[in-house]
Design a protein around this motif. Structure first.
Motif, mmCIF file in Angstrom:
data_model
loop_
_atom_site.group_PDB
_atom_site.id
_atom_site.type_symbol
_atom_site.label_atom_id
_atom_site.label_comp_id
_atom_site.label_asym_id
_atom_site.label_seq_id
_atom_site.Cartn_x
_atom_site.Cartn_y
_atom_site.Cartn_z
ATOM 1 N N GLY A 139 0.997 -1.251 0.081
ATOM 2 C CA GLY A 139 0.072 -0.094 -0.024
ATOM 3 C C GLY A 139 0.815 1.005 0.058
ATOM 4 N N CYS A 140 2.082 1.279 -0.127
ATOM 5 C CA CYS A 140 2.813 2.249 -0.325
ATOM 6 C C CYS A 140 2.396 3.090 -1.633
ATOM 7 C CB CYS A 140 4.639 1.994 -0.410
ATOM 8 S SG CYS A 140 5.245 1.256 0.902
ATOM 9 N N ARG A 141 2.738 4.406 -1.454
ATOM 10 C CA ARG A 141 2.791 5.169 -2.549
ATOM 11 C C ARG A 141 4.183 5.332 -3.349
ATOM 12 N NH1 ARG A 141 -1.089 9.112 -2.706
ATOM 13 N NH2 ARG A 141 -2.014 9.603 -0.713
ATOM 14 N N PRO A 142 4.229 5.162 -4.623
ATOM 15 C CA PRO A 142 5.464 5.165 -5.261
ATOM 16 C C PRO A 142 6.582 5.885 -4.847
ATOM 17 C CG PRO A 142 3.747 5.217 -7.033
ATOM 18 C CD PRO A 142 3.257 5.709 -5.526
ATOM 19 N N ALA A 176 2.995 3.267 8.152
ATOM 20 C CA ALA A 176 2.180 1.604 8.132
ATOM 21 C C ALA A 176 2.796 1.027 6.939
ATOM 22 C CB ALA A 176 0.956 1.868 8.166
ATOM 23 N N THR A 177 3.035 1.611 5.800
ATOM 24 C CA THR A 177 3.216 0.965 4.542
ATOM 25 C C THR A 177 4.648 0.456 4.343
ATOM 26 O OG1 THR A 177 3.130 2.442 3.349
ATOM 27 C CG2 THR A 177 1.034 1.350 3.607
ATOM 28 N N THR A 190 4.504 -4.207 11.045
ATOM 29 C CA THR A 190 5.189 -3.027 10.756
ATOM 30 C C THR A 190 5.946 -2.382 11.919
ATOM 31 O OG1 THR A 190 5.119 -0.943 9.239
ATOM 32 C CG2 THR A 190 3.086 -1.587 10.528
ATOM 33 N N ALA A 191 6.816 -1.662 11.567
ATOM 34 C CA ALA A 191 7.450 -0.672 12.759
ATOM 35 C C ALA A 191 8.355 0.360 12.232
ATOM 36 C CB ALA A 191 8.452 -1.621 13.910
ATOM 37 N N VAL A 192 7.829 1.596 12.070
ATOM 38 C CA VAL A 192 8.446 2.586 11.470
ATOM 39 C C VAL A 192 8.132 4.024 12.213
ATOM 40 C CG1 VAL A 192 8.944 4.165 9.403
ATOM 41 C CG2 VAL A 192 8.557 1.598 9.040
#
Length: 367
Positions: A80-83, A144-145, A177-179
């Motif tokens: 689900g990331c953006r480019p 998240a992504t 996820t962990a950022v």
């Protein structure tokens, strides 16, 4: 049934569900729905970097598997990331590649270890990485992504599925996820990136290997020594003592960081204080069967175990006081979170035995 997604386009919901089930049935997910990816959508990701799609970013030799730029982009799209997040994802993988545990088996560990990414520099604002509240929680697509992209890569490229090659006994929530971003703007000290040799205009991704995050409620004191000892107590809990020594990442909220700074403490002052006070009575360790070490692994075990040997403290002038950190730099410090309450965190960092002087891997983020 169809779902209207704009004034001119409709999508068949049955087809969406079929696609999602197809990904699930092939075990290409982390248990949550993923974004179906086409070649044209993947191309949007690859266009954000000047990297060869076939360039290898990380290899696990004993699994004979590698992740390339293209595969990193594919899993970023699935996550689900953006480019435009791809340069950070690539830097995250390059940081993973610097993790020196033997045979990289740490990613399959029974201890449930997980990658934990800290981001510094201008990229935080450019792609809206959260650094100022609910940092370990939900609400920000980039946080998240990006972490999820790494987890999906571990699953889809390296086959680290639960009940399979991922042998975590219990795991922990950061395996989704962990950022987080560092709250540089509200820190009284140089940022983590500046502290370790990067420039102010550099965007930097730093990967840790962690087992847990423990929150410290400390709204009761304005005495820096008292607050620091509260952190020491959590760092030195016997349940965290796996090896002879331990390591930690302190994630201080601005309120706590300001309290130390206003008292004249630097990061090094805080590290030194924690190092000097991170000790336990040998009796405390004996009560839980951790007063000796394994000859083979240097993991803690009872003195009457057939593989036991004395720890380093046994040969000092104070053999009944056991030091639990090997060096002040085994305490790393960042500032992140909101300034609305005195709630910081001790992040349990999983390191080599004995730990390295600097238990992390940093990578400059570049397109």
């Amino acid at each position: 049934m169809s779902v209207t997604v704009s004034s001119t386009h409709e999508v068949d919901s049955d087809e969406i569900r079929t696609a999602l089930d197809y990904y699930w049935d092939n075990e290409w997910t982390d248990g949550l729905p993923v974004v179906p990816v086409t070649e044209s959508y993947l191309a949007e990701f690859l266009a954000t970097v000047t990297r060869d799609p076939n360039e290898v970013l990380f290899t696990v030799a004993h699994l004979n598997r590698s992740i390339t730029v293209r595969l990193a982009a594919l899993n970023a799209a699935l996550a689900g990331c953006r480019p435009e997040y791809l340069p950070v994802v690539i830097a995250a993988w390059e940081s993973v590649a610097k993790e020196p545990h033997p045979a990289r088996g740490i990613w399959q560990s029974t201890t449930g270890t997980a990658p934990f990414l800290v981001v510094n520099g201008p990229v935080r604002g450019e792609i809206d990485i959260n650094s100022r509240g609910n940092i370990f929680g939900s609400g920000f697509r980039s946080n998240a992504t990006i972490g999820r992209a790494v987890r999906l890569g571990l699953i889809n490229v390296f086959g680290l599925n639960p009940h399979g090659l991922d042998q975590a006994t219990q795991g922990n929530p950061s395996k989704y996820t962990a950022v987080i971003g560092e709250n540089e703007e509200q820190s009284p000290w140089p940022s983590f990136a500046l502290e370790h040799g990067f420039d102010a205009d550099d965007s930097v991704a730093t990967m840790f290997v962690i087992r847990s995050v423990v929150h410290i409620e400390a709204r009761h004191t304005m005495v820096p020594e008292q607050l620091a000892l509260d952190f020491v107590d959590t760092i030195c809990r016997t349940g965290a003592l796996i090896h002879e020594y331990t390591s930690t990442l302190l994630v201080l909220v601005p309120e706590h960081a300001a309290m130390f700074a206003n008292a004249g403490w630097s990061k090094d002052d805080l590290r030194a204080f924690i190092f000097e006070n991170a000790v336990r009575d040998r009796e405390d360790l004996a009560r839980v069967g951790k007063e000796a070490l394994s000859n083979k692994t240097r993991w803690r075990l009872p003195a009457n175990h057939p593989d036991s040997t004395s720890d380093t403290a046994s040969s000092t002038d104070t053999p009944d006081r056991v030091r639990l950190l090997s060096h002040p730099t085994n305490v790393q410090i960042i500032v992140a979170g909101a300034d609305n309450a005195g709630v910081s965190a001790v992040v349990e960092v999983f390191t080599l035995n004995p730990p390295r002087a600097i238990p992390f891997s940093s990578t400059k983020i570049e397109a």
